[in-house]
Design an enzyme around this catalytic site. Sequence first.
Site, PDB file in Angstrom:
ATOM      1  N   LYS A  26       0.834  -1.206   0.000  1.00  0.00           N
ATOM      2  CA  LYS A  26       0.000   0.000   0.000  1.00  0.00           C
ATOM      3  C   LYS A  26       0.874   1.263   0.000  1.00  0.00           C
ATOM      4  CE  LYS A  26      -3.955  -2.156   2.429  1.00  0.00           C
ATOM      5  NZ  LYS A  26      -4.623  -2.246   3.769  1.00  0.00           N
TER       6      LYS A  26
ATOM      7  N   TYR B  20     -12.497  -2.344  -2.798  1.00  0.00           N
ATOM      8  CA  TYR B  20     -12.970  -2.279  -1.411  1.00  0.00           C
ATOM      9  C   TYR B  20     -14.495  -2.154  -1.309  1.00  0.00           C
ATOM     10  CZ  TYR B  20      -8.279  -2.103   0.657  1.00  0.00           C
ATOM     11  OH  TYR B  20      -7.005  -2.414   1.093  1.00  0.00           O
TER      12      TYR B  20
ATOM     13  N   PHE C 175     -14.906   3.383   8.292  1.00  0.00           N
ATOM     14  CA  PHE C 175     -13.532   3.621   7.835  1.00  0.00           C
ATOM     15  C   PHE C 175     -13.418   3.656   6.305  1.00  0.00           C
ATOM     16  CE2 PHE C 175     -14.032  -0.958   8.613  1.00  0.00           C
ATOM     17  CZ  PHE C 175     -13.599  -1.510   7.407  1.00  0.00           C
TER      18      PHE C 175
ATOM     19  N   ARG D  67      -1.306 -14.333   3.941  1.00  0.00           N
ATOM     20  CA  ARG D  67      -2.010 -13.680   5.062  1.00  0.00           C
ATOM     21  C   ARG D  67      -1.180 -13.822   6.346  1.00  0.00           C
ATOM     22  NH1 ARG D  67      -6.707 -10.480   4.463  1.00  0.00           N
ATOM     23  NH2 ARG D  67      -7.571 -11.268   6.408  1.00  0.00           N
TER      24      ARG D  67
ATOM     25  N   THR E 253      -5.080  -7.898  10.602  1.00  0.00           N
ATOM     26  CA  THR E 253      -5.436  -6.573  10.076  1.00  0.00           C
ATOM     27  C   THR E 253      -4.918  -5.432  10.953  1.00  0.00           C
ATOM     28  OG1 THR E 253      -7.429  -7.581   9.157  1.00  0.00           O
ATOM     29  CG2 THR E 253      -7.398  -5.182   9.300  1.00  0.00           C
TER      30      THR E 253
ATOM     31  N   ARG F 217       2.973  -6.703   9.323  1.00  0.00           N
ATOM     32  CA  ARG F 217       2.192  -5.665  10.012  1.00  0.00           C
ATOM     33  C   ARG F 217       2.671  -5.451  11.438  1.00  0.00           C
ATOM     34  NH1 ARG F 217      -3.654  -7.445   7.423  1.00  0.00           N
ATOM     35  NH2 ARG F 217      -3.684  -5.922   5.710  1.00  0.00           N
TER      36      ARG F 217
ATOM     37  N   ASN G 135      -1.665  -0.108   7.520  1.00  0.00           N
ATOM     38  CA  ASN G 135      -1.191  -1.473   7.784  1.00  0.00           C
ATOM     39  C   ASN G 135      -0.407  -2.098   6.618  1.00  0.00           C
ATOM     40  OD1 ASN G 135      -3.344  -2.029   6.145  1.00  0.00           O
ATOM     41  ND2 ASN G 135      -4.437  -3.308   7.618  1.00  0.00           N
TER      42      ASN G 135
ATOM     43  N   HIS H  55      -1.999  -5.344   1.520  1.00  0.00           N
ATOM     44  CA  HIS H  55      -3.257  -6.067   1.318  1.00  0.00           C
ATOM     45  C   HIS H  55      -2.905  -7.469   0.860  1.00  0.00           C
ATOM     46  CE1 HIS H  55      -7.197  -7.259  -0.181  1.00  0.00           C
ATOM     47  NE2 HIS H  55      -6.540  -7.751  -1.221  1.00  0.00           N
TER      48      HIS H  55
ATOM     49  N   GLU I 260      -9.833 -10.779  -7.398  1.00  0.00           N
ATOM     50  CA  GLU I 260      -8.944  -9.615  -7.293  1.00  0.00           C
ATOM     51  C   GLU I 260      -7.877  -9.636  -8.387  1.00  0.00           C
ATOM     52  OE1 GLU I 260      -9.585  -8.922  -2.482  1.00  0.00           O
ATOM     53  OE2 GLU I 260      -7.667  -9.734  -3.169  1.00  0.00           O
TER      54      GLU I 260
END
Length: 149
Positions: free
Chosen positions: A9, A49, A57, A85, A91, A102, A112, A115, A126
Amino acid sequence: MEKTFVIVKPDGVQRGLIGEIIARLERRGLKMSAAKFMQVSQELAETHYGIHKGKPFYEGLIKYITSAPVMAMVWEGPNAVAAVRQTMGATRPTEAAPGSVRHDFGLEVGRNITHASDSPENGELEIKLWFKPEELVEWGRANDEWIFE
Ligand code: DAT
Ligand code: MG
């Protein structure tokens, strides 16, 4: 083999963490299938998203992901979704396992760093959303047989 979609990100890019994150995924044994450095459009952000639309948020999340370039990638491997993950961590950085990206680089849920797809089905959706079929590279890695059983 399973594929998953990953984003470094804008905060990860700005902080110079692209290489660190790629290195961790490579070191784990995952194999890169596609990558592009890009500015995310408002439209792409809203589609990606879409599931979070209406949540408190959401607006901040769209602003964050469109605020600066990202590194979008596809990674492949056995259980790639779960493996990535796990490498990224929970998260909320303060709930992420020590040693995860993270945990090691983050503090706030709204910053964070990465993704990663949360299921093989969402991974496929995706990947289709972010990449053209011809942007995915099928290749034989010299040490595949020493990493994939
Ligand atoms: P993940 O990115 O771990 O898949 P998610 O899909 O539930 O998490 O949410 C997408 C992103 O939205 C997440 O990376 C950060 C942001 N987010 C989620 N929950 C949040 C919250 N309670 N407050 C602020 N941002 C949140
Ligand atoms: Mg998610």
